[in-house]
Design a protein around this motif. Structure first.
Motif, PDB file in Angstrom:
ATOM      1  N   GLY A   5       0.597  -1.239  -0.181  1.00 32.28           N
ATOM      2  CA  GLY A   5       0.091   0.079  -0.001  1.00 32.28           C
ATOM      3  C   GLY A   5       1.051   1.374  -0.065  1.00 32.28           C
ATOM      4  N   ARG A   6       1.887   1.285   0.715  1.00 30.93           N
ATOM      5  CA  ARG A   6       2.720   2.554   0.940  1.00 30.93           C
ATOM      6  C   ARG A   6       3.527   2.710  -0.577  1.00 30.93           C
ATOM      7  N   ARG A   7       3.797   1.561  -1.133  1.00 27.45           N
ATOM      8  CA  ARG A   7       4.634   1.602  -2.455  1.00 27.45           C
ATOM      9  C   ARG A   7       3.566   2.249  -3.640  1.00 27.45           C
ATOM     10  N   LEU A   8       2.161   1.759  -3.457  1.00 30.45           N
ATOM     11  CA  LEU A   8       1.201   1.904  -4.542  1.00 30.45           C
ATOM     12  C   LEU A   8       0.997   3.363  -4.101  1.00 30.45           C
ATOM     13  N   ALA A   9       0.783   4.003  -3.331  1.00 36.70           N
ATOM     14  CA  ALA A   9       0.467   5.425  -2.745  1.00 36.70           C
ATOM     15  C   ALA A   9       1.510   6.329  -3.383  1.00 36.70           C
ATOM     16  N   GLY A  10       2.742   5.717  -3.210  1.00 35.02           N
ATOM     17  CA  GLY A  10       3.988   6.618  -3.988  1.00 35.02           C
ATOM     18  C   GLY A  10       3.809   6.645  -5.378  1.00 35.02           C
ATOM     19  N   ARG A  11       3.389   5.461  -6.054  1.00 40.22           N
ATOM     20  CA  ARG A  11       3.452   5.357  -7.386  1.00 40.22           C
ATOM     21  C   ARG A  11       2.311   6.491  -7.839  1.00 40.22           C
ATOM     22  N   LEU A  12       1.130   6.365  -7.163  1.00 41.84           N
ATOM     23  CA  LEU A  12      -0.160   7.114  -7.696  1.00 41.84           C
ATOM     24  C   LEU A  12      -0.272   8.562  -6.838  1.00 41.84           C
ATOM     25  N   ARG A  13       1.005   8.905  -6.430  1.00 43.54           N
ATOM     26  CA  ARG A  13       0.887  10.369  -5.568  1.00 43.54           C
ATOM     27  C   ARG A  13      -0.081  10.329  -4.663  1.00 43.54           C
ATOM     28  N   LEU A  14      -0.552   9.535  -4.219  1.00 41.47           N
ATOM     29  CA  LEU A  14      -1.513   9.736  -2.976  1.00 41.47           C
ATOM     30  C   LEU A  14      -1.043   9.573  -1.524  1.00 41.47           C
ATOM     31  N   PRO A  15      -1.710  10.043  -0.733  1.00 42.51           N
ATOM     32  CA  PRO A  15      -1.347   9.748   0.712  1.00 42.51           C
ATOM     33  C   PRO A  15      -1.681   8.376   0.992  1.00 42.51           C
ATOM     34  N   PHE A  16      -0.830   7.679   1.901  1.00 47.03           N
ATOM     35  CA  PHE A  16      -0.772   6.361   2.349  1.00 47.03           C
ATOM     36  C   PHE A  16      -1.305   6.591   3.893  1.00 47.03           C
ATOM     37  N   THR A  17      -2.335   5.525   4.188  1.00 46.78           N
ATOM     38  CA  THR A  17      -2.830   5.597   5.564  1.00 46.78           C
ATOM     39  C   THR A  17      -3.033   3.953   6.048  1.00 46.78           C
TER      40      THR A  17
END
Ligand code: S3P
Length: 210
Positions: free
Chosen positions: A41-53
Motif C-alpha cells: 500500500g505504501r509503495r502503491l500510494a507513492g506511485r499514484l501520488r496519493l497519501p498512504f494510511t
C-alpha cells in the motif's frame, strides 16, 4: 496520521489516469495478516501520488495504545467497533491508499462503505507465506494461540469467501515488492480506465474481476 511517501518522478500516463479516474474514491487493501497490505500500500500510494494510511496505526493513535493493548484491555469487540469507525472516517477523506487490518473487511457495514467509496484489492496470500511472515512477531493478538498455524488455516477458511468480494485480487508472493505494485497498477488501470474492462488473467495467474 497520513504519511506521504518520498518524492517520486513524474507519474506515468497510466498512473495519472488511475488517479484521475478515482476522483474522491480511495484504494483499499484487504487480506490476511502478513499479506503485505502496508508494504504494498505504501509503495502503491507513492506511485499514484496519493497519501498512504494504515488503519491499524490510526486505530492505535485514536486509542492511545497499541493493538495488543486494545485487545487485552477492552477485548476484540471493542477493537472491531473502533476499527469500523476509523475506516468510515478515513473513507470520507479520499482519495488515499488505505491498508486495513485482516478482520476489517469481515464486517458487512465496512464492506459496503468500501464498495461505495473505494476500489478494493484483496492481496491473497497462502498459509505458508502468512506463517513465514508473521512467525517472528508477537503483535497479532489473534495469533497468540497454542497452534498459530491452525489458527491461520481456520481464519483463511472463514475469510477467503469474504475477501473474494473485493473488486480486484492480486496474488501476494515472494517476488520483489515492485512487481506486486506493478500488478496492482495494471489491474486498477484495467478496472478503472476501461481498457479491456472484462476480467483478465495475466501470465502470473492474477485475476482482475471487473
Ligand atoms: C487482525 C489483523 C491485524 C490487526 C489485528 C486483527 C485480524 O492487522 O488489525 O491484530 O483480525 O486479522 P494486520 O492484518 O495488518 O496484521
Amino acid at each position: 496520521m497520513s504519511e506521504t511517501t518520498s518524492p517520486a518522478p513524474a507519474s506515468t500516463p497510466q498512473e495519472a489516469e488511475i488517479a484521475a479516474a478515482l476522483g474522491m474514491r480511495s484504494i483499499v487493501l484487504v487480506g490476511m495478516m502478513g499479506a503485505g497490505k502496508s508494504t504494498i500500500g505504501r509503495r502503491l500510494a507513492g506511485r499514484l501520488r496519493l497519501p498512504f494510511t494504515d488503519a491499524d496505526a490510526e486505530i492505535a493513535a485514536a486509542a492511545g495504545m497499541s493493538i495488543p493493548e486494545i485487545f487485552e484491555t477492552h477485548g476484540e469487540q471493542h477493537f472491531r467497533d473502533g476499527e469500523a469507525r476509523v475506516i468510515a472516517r478515513l473513507l470520507d477523506h479520499g482519495p488515499a491508499v488505505l491498508a486495513t487490518g485482516g478482520g476489517a473487511f469481515m464486517r458487512e457495514e465496512t464492506r459496503n462503505r468500501i464498495r461505495d467509496r473505494a476500489v478494493s484489492i484483496w492481496l491473497r496470500a497462502d498459509a505458508d507465506i502468512i506463517m513465514r511472515r508473521v512467525r517472528r512477531r508477537a503483535d497479532r493478538p489473534l495469533l497468540q494461540t497454542a497452534d498459530p498455524a491452525a489458527t491461520v488455516s481456520r481464519l483463511l477458511e472463514q475469510r477467503e469467501p469474504v475477501y473474494q468480494n473485493a473488486d480486484l485480487t492480486i496474488a501476494s508472493r515472494d517476488v520483489p515488492h515492485e512487481k506486486i505494485v506493478d500488478e496492482c497498477v495494471d489491474a486498477l488501470h484495467a478496472r478503472l480506465c476501461g481498457n479491456g474492462a472484462a476480467a483478465h488473467e495475466t501470465r502470473d495467474g492474477i485475476s482482475a474481476t471487473p
